[in-house]
Design an enzyme around this catalytic site. Sequence first.
Site, PDB file in Angstrom:
ATOM      1  N   SER A  44       0.847  -1.204   0.000  1.00 38.66           N
ATOM      2  CA  SER A  44       0.000   0.000   0.000  1.00 38.66           C
ATOM      3  C   SER A  44       0.880   1.251   0.000  1.00 38.66           C
ATOM      4  CB  SER A  44      -0.926   0.011   1.224  1.00 38.66           C
ATOM      5  OG  SER A  44      -0.176  -0.166   2.405  1.00 38.66           O
ATOM      6  N   ASP A  82       5.504  -7.219   2.653  1.00 38.63           N
ATOM      7  CA  ASP A  82       4.781  -7.711   1.477  1.00 38.63           C
ATOM      8  C   ASP A  82       5.715  -8.164   0.374  1.00 38.63           C
ATOM      9  OD1 ASP A  82       2.034  -7.791   1.732  1.00 38.63           O
ATOM     10  OD2 ASP A  82       1.750  -5.670   1.215  1.00 38.63           O
ATOM     11  N   LYS A 111       4.385 -11.647   3.452  1.00 37.10           N
ATOM     12  CA  LYS A 111       2.966 -11.815   3.108  1.00 37.10           C
ATOM     13  C   LYS A 111       2.856 -11.952   1.591  1.00 37.10           C
ATOM     14  CE  LYS A 111      -0.168  -8.260   3.655  1.00 37.10           C
ATOM     15  NZ  LYS A 111      -0.624  -7.951   2.289  1.00 37.10           N
ATOM     16  N   GLU A 113      -0.142 -12.687  -1.654  1.00 38.86           N
ATOM     17  CA  GLU A 113      -1.565 -12.622  -1.974  1.00 38.86           C
ATOM     18  C   GLU A 113      -1.969 -13.798  -2.850  1.00 38.86           C
ATOM     19  OE1 GLU A 113      -2.790  -8.874  -3.649  1.00 38.86           O
ATOM     20  OE2 GLU A 113      -1.858  -7.716  -2.034  1.00 38.86           O
ATOM     21  N   GLU A 179      -9.170  -9.775   3.615  1.00 40.51           N
ATOM     22  CA  GLU A 179      -9.536  -8.391   3.299  1.00 40.51           C
ATOM     23  C   GLU A 179     -10.908  -8.363   2.633  1.00 40.51           C
ATOM     24  OE1 GLU A 179      -6.541  -6.079   1.282  1.00 40.51           O
ATOM     25  OE2 GLU A 179      -7.936  -4.414   0.934  1.00 40.51           O
TER      26      GLU A 179
HETATM   27  O1  KIV Z   1      -0.330  -3.385   1.675  1.00 34.97           O
HETATM   28  C1  KIV Z   1      -1.129  -3.312   2.605  1.00 34.97           C
HETATM   29  O2  KIV Z   1      -1.259  -2.298   3.275  1.00 34.97           O
HETATM   30  C2  KIV Z   1      -1.970  -4.465   2.888  1.00 34.97           C
HETATM   31  C3  KIV Z   1      -3.091  -4.284   3.853  1.00 34.97           C
HETATM   32  C4  KIV Z   1      -4.236  -3.679   3.136  1.00 34.97           C
HETATM   33  C5  KIV Z   1      -3.475  -5.524   4.526  1.00 34.97           C
HETATM   34  O3  KIV Z   1      -1.773  -5.510   2.339  1.00 34.97           O
END
Ligand code: KIV
Length: 263
Positions: A44, A82, A111, A113, A179
Amino acid sequence: MNTIHTLKNMKAAGEKIAMLTCYEASFARLMSEQGVDVLLVGDSLGMAVQGKSSTLPVSLDDICYHTAAVARGNEQALIMADLPFGSYQQSKEQAFAAAAQLMAAGAHMVKLEGGAWIAETTAFLQQRGIPVCAHIGLTPQSVNTLGGYKVQGRGAAAAQLMDDAQAHANAGADVVLMECVPAQLAAQVTAALSCPTIGIGAGVDCDGQVLVMHDMLGIYHGKTAKFVKNFMQGQNSIQAAIATYVAEVKAKTFPAEIHSFGN
Ligand code: KIV
């Protein structure tokens, strides 16, 4: 320092996990001091920090840079980073190489997706010493195939979401993040899994909550999602806003029904 075991013990004890996105050292220190359990170096940052229109252009180097900054400021939170778009979907080996860079930059966990189709990668990373959070439901890196930022898992799609969660849990995921998922379905997933769940727009019954820091401080210029609450309202400092977020997550007063989605 919080670890994946801390999170598992919190689930077992019924203590909610408070997580926020964080992209730099000063906020990392401040959030850690205010009791945020997990700092997410989220992609994000493409929108919140870089001013881009989606998460897709964020690079692995970008996330590594911000992860290293967060690690320098952090005191006791677990740092999750991420895997950005294009850095892990091609093969398990590609995912490992990218995840290893994030871990070297200071992440404690990565993390990714995707649903059951990417659970093999979860297992591959986990077996090689990299804790994994599987992000399911609305996966913003797939916005173009999803046709927008929409609630997922409604109606007949509920069974698929449950299968996605189970597939990652069986593959050894340490956390499952949901989410924009109906609150009732997220509660069922949380009850079915032994690993902790984190929700964003997924109701109060997840084991923990996450928000984008710019959203919860009311400084993001874009559209505000239904699941966002501005914690600066009624507070006179950023520290107080973050402390209030942590307290409301722990007390289960955030998210309220107005921040959640029905079936
Ligand atoms: O990148 C991010 O901020 C996210 C959140 C929305 C969980 O993956």
